[in-house]
Design a protein around this motif. Sequence first.
Motif, mmCIF file in Angstrom:
data_model
loop_
_atom_site.group_PDB
_atom_site.id
_atom_site.type_symbol
_atom_site.label_atom_id
_atom_site.label_comp_id
_atom_site.label_asym_id
_atom_site.label_seq_id
_atom_site.Cartn_x
_atom_site.Cartn_y
_atom_site.Cartn_z
ATOM 1 N N GLU A 59 8.896 3.377 10.523
ATOM 2 C CA GLU A 59 7.546 3.059 11.028
ATOM 3 C C GLU A 59 7.491 2.467 12.564
ATOM 4 O O GLU A 59 8.114 1.453 12.602
ATOM 5 N N GLU A 149 0.132 8.048 10.846
ATOM 6 C CA GLU A 149 -0.316 7.139 9.945
ATOM 7 C C GLU A 149 -1.643 6.901 10.410
ATOM 8 O O GLU A 149 -1.930 6.350 11.621
ATOM 9 N N ASP A 179 -3.266 5.274 5.815
ATOM 10 C CA ASP A 179 -2.678 3.942 5.893
ATOM 11 C C ASP A 179 -3.586 3.040 5.258
ATOM 12 O O ASP A 179 -5.031 3.656 5.245
HETATM 13 MG MG MG Z 1 0.961 1.845 9.758
#
Ligand code: MG
Length: 287
Positions: A59, A149, A179
């Motif tokens: 991420e 996300e 998310d």
């Molecule tokens: Mg995130």
Amino acid sequence: DQAREAYQPVFVISDLEVDSDTWDHSLQARLESALSEDRISIKLQPQISFATGLIVGAEALARWVDEERGEISPERFIGQCERVGRLDDLTKRILLKSLRAANSLGIDGHKPTISVNASAIQFLDDRMAVMIGESLSQTSMDPSKLTIEVTETARIENFAIARDVFEVIKQSGVRFSMDDFGVASANLDAMLELPFDEIKIDRKFVSRMTTSKRARAIVANIIRLAKDAGVLVVAEGIEDRESFDLLRAMGCDIGQGFLIARPLSLSELKETLDLQMDMPTFSHKLG
Ligand code: MG
Ligand code: C2E
Ligand code: MG
Ligand code: MG
């Protein structure tokens, strides 16, 4: 230990008060130049598969270190970018950096996926679709390796519009993750209304699994929900071995958190991926 050291509790109410006091004209000017000089960078936090122990993705998390004020948290400067109409500019820069970074990782089709954060309110017109399309073609990145996300889905009032935008983006192969799943900013109606491919259990639940029977029940049932709905499930904020084992036993697909790795620089992530080639699981680290 290390994970404890970095954990700083956030007291939301006092935080908001401090925020309005300290976001002054000088900081605003600094943000403007950080944006225009492209000084907002990313850290990459590994995501591992519970089944194999291998890093399957990362991420991208935005980072801004101001010369005078030090590190400013992304929650603060992203909120400020939104208030002053610079969120799209920031998102475009983060997208490009993230895709370039992801492109430089992995060998022979074993590229990890890259997850980039965006706010739900950015999906109420076609700007995100354009931005994502442009970033993918500028980097020649495989769209199926990109996951967006989406945070703050509760802010979407017109799901019909957002659904259309999601569908356009999904047609290119890009995936969507919901998310902070389970908290008020990200609740069940967005899961019902929008074609998410993945949910990320909010770390609030994950961090309390070992001490709260309710937290365990919530996590177990979010995982079951994901399985029944046919979407991937990711747990974020894993800080201890006991939670890791519980999540694995519950059938969670992907894990992320300080126990596995902190957000890393691109070169640190490369080193970690190289290490993985020699020692292909996290078992050495997880005992
Ligand atoms: Mg995130
Ligand atoms: P998020 O997307 O839910 O990201 C996870 C946050 O949890 C990150 O904080 C990460 O550093 C932190 N974290 C990861 N593992 C652990 C752990 O084991 N324990 C604890 N206590 N924390 C952990 P960070 O980097 O401060 O980002 C905060 C939020 O800011 C993100 O939450 C995301 O909503 C937002 N954000 C960050 N980068 C971007 C961006 O490029 N665009 C947008 N729109 N939002 C971003
Ligand atoms: Mg989250
Ligand atoms: Mg968050």
